[in-house]
Scaffold this active site. Sequence first.
Site, PDB file in Angstrom:
ATOM      1  N   ASP A  15     -13.067  -5.539  17.876  1.00  0.00           N
ATOM      2  CA  ASP A  15     -11.988  -4.993  18.677  1.00  0.00           C
ATOM      3  C   ASP A  15     -11.509  -6.131  19.584  1.00  0.00           C
ATOM      4  O   ASP A  15     -12.223  -7.117  19.783  1.00  0.00           O
ATOM      5  CB  ASP A  15     -12.527  -3.826  19.502  1.00  0.00           C
ATOM      6  CG  ASP A  15     -11.544  -3.307  20.520  1.00  0.00           C
ATOM      7  OD1 ASP A  15     -10.402  -2.991  20.141  1.00  0.00           O
ATOM      8  OD2 ASP A  15     -11.908  -3.231  21.705  1.00  0.00           O
ATOM      9  N   LEU A  16     -10.332  -6.016  20.142  1.00  0.00           N
ATOM     10  CA  LEU A  16      -9.799  -7.054  21.033  1.00  0.00           C
ATOM     11  C   LEU A  16     -10.027  -6.733  22.507  1.00  0.00           C
ATOM     12  O   LEU A  16     -10.779  -7.407  23.193  1.00  0.00           O
ATOM     13  CB  LEU A  16      -8.301  -7.257  20.778  1.00  0.00           C
ATOM     14  CG  LEU A  16      -7.910  -7.875  19.440  1.00  0.00           C
ATOM     15  CD1 LEU A  16      -6.389  -7.890  19.281  1.00  0.00           C
ATOM     16  CD2 LEU A  16      -8.478  -9.280  19.304  1.00  0.00           C
ATOM     17  N   ASP A  17      -9.325  -5.696  23.003  1.00  0.00           N
ATOM     18  CA  ASP A  17      -9.320  -5.392  24.428  1.00  0.00           C
ATOM     19  C   ASP A  17     -10.709  -4.988  24.918  1.00  0.00           C
ATOM     20  O   ASP A  17     -11.332  -4.078  24.379  1.00  0.00           O
ATOM     21  CB  ASP A  17      -8.327  -4.275  24.728  1.00  0.00           C
ATOM     22  CG  ASP A  17      -6.883  -4.672  24.428  1.00  0.00           C
ATOM     23  OD1 ASP A  17      -6.579  -5.880  24.425  1.00  0.00           O
ATOM     24  OD2 ASP A  17      -6.063  -3.768  24.194  1.00  0.00           O
ATOM     25  N   SER A  72      -7.621  -3.418  16.137  1.00  0.00           N
ATOM     26  CA  SER A  72      -7.197  -3.105  17.493  1.00  0.00           C
ATOM     27  C   SER A  72      -6.149  -2.003  17.484  1.00  0.00           C
ATOM     28  O   SER A  72      -5.223  -2.027  16.677  1.00  0.00           O
ATOM     29  CB  SER A  72      -6.624  -4.358  18.167  1.00  0.00           C
ATOM     30  OG  SER A  72      -6.140  -4.034  19.457  1.00  0.00           O
ATOM     31  N   ARG A  73      -6.286  -1.073  18.432  1.00  0.00           N
ATOM     32  CA  ARG A  73      -5.342   0.034  18.579  1.00  0.00           C
ATOM     33  C   ARG A  73      -4.159  -0.304  19.471  1.00  0.00           C
ATOM     34  O   ARG A  73      -3.336   0.554  19.757  1.00  0.00           O
ATOM     35  CB  ARG A  73      -6.032   1.229  19.235  1.00  0.00           C
ATOM     36  CG  ARG A  73      -7.049   1.927  18.440  1.00  0.00           C
ATOM     37  CD  ARG A  73      -7.592   3.060  19.313  1.00  0.00           C
ATOM     38  NE  ARG A  73      -8.692   3.741  18.706  1.00  0.00           N
ATOM     39  CZ  ARG A  73      -8.672   5.020  18.354  1.00  0.00           C
ATOM     40  NH1 ARG A  73      -7.610   5.745  18.567  1.00  0.00           N
ATOM     41  NH2 ARG A  73      -9.708   5.567  17.789  1.00  0.00           N
ATOM     42  N   LYS A 103      -9.214   3.867  14.203  1.00  0.00           N
ATOM     43  CA  LYS A 103      -9.904   2.716  13.609  1.00  0.00           C
ATOM     44  C   LYS A 103     -10.317   3.027  12.175  1.00  0.00           C
ATOM     45  O   LYS A 103     -10.498   2.114  11.374  1.00  0.00           O
ATOM     46  CB  LYS A 103     -11.122   2.324  14.444  1.00  0.00           C
ATOM     47  CG  LYS A 103     -10.774   1.821  15.842  1.00  0.00           C
ATOM     48  CD  LYS A 103     -10.421   0.356  15.875  1.00  0.00           C
ATOM     49  CE  LYS A 103      -9.934  -0.086  17.234  1.00  0.00           C
ATOM     50  NZ  LYS A 103     -10.800  -0.923  17.989  1.00  0.00           N
TER      51      LYS A 103
END
Length: 173
Positions: A15-17, A72-73, A103
């Site tokens: 994931d990113l954030d 990533s959302r 996801k």
Amino acid sequence: MSEERHVKPKLIVFDLDYSLWPFYVQKHLVHPLLQNKGEIFDMRLRPVKPYPEVPMILSELNEKGYELAIASRTSEIRGANQLIKLLGWDKYFKYKEIYPTSKLKHFSKFCDASHYKYEEMLFFDDDHRNIQELSEVGVTCVLVPAGEGVTKNLVEAGLELFAQNGYNWYEDY
């Protein structure tokens, strides 16, 4: 040629954030991003940096031959992709699914593109609901502690967890 047994993921997904960087790209940054003398800033001239160990982790995983992906959302698709490029991370990620959705949809796309099974994937995310829904389909998931981001110790623990889960695949040498 002998056959050696490996218990390692075919795909490691991040994931990113709040996993690779300490902010929400769509909430906390003013786009577009700028780069000056190797440093990245948003339009308010605030520095933009990933969690400290992440660049080394991505480099080491890449050197060890792991395939990496992003799920990533974020609704700030362009900004996330711009930051990945400015950080020099494009070279690490074979697959990128960056758009607001479940996801499960991201991972379904990874399965289609890579021909890997869910059980062959390791995933790092700070969101409990993503961990829960992907665990249910067989992905080995690691919850990233709030505010800490992905660390070398966390990745090592994730690789150990994957090995303990016991999904085996074989490769000739």
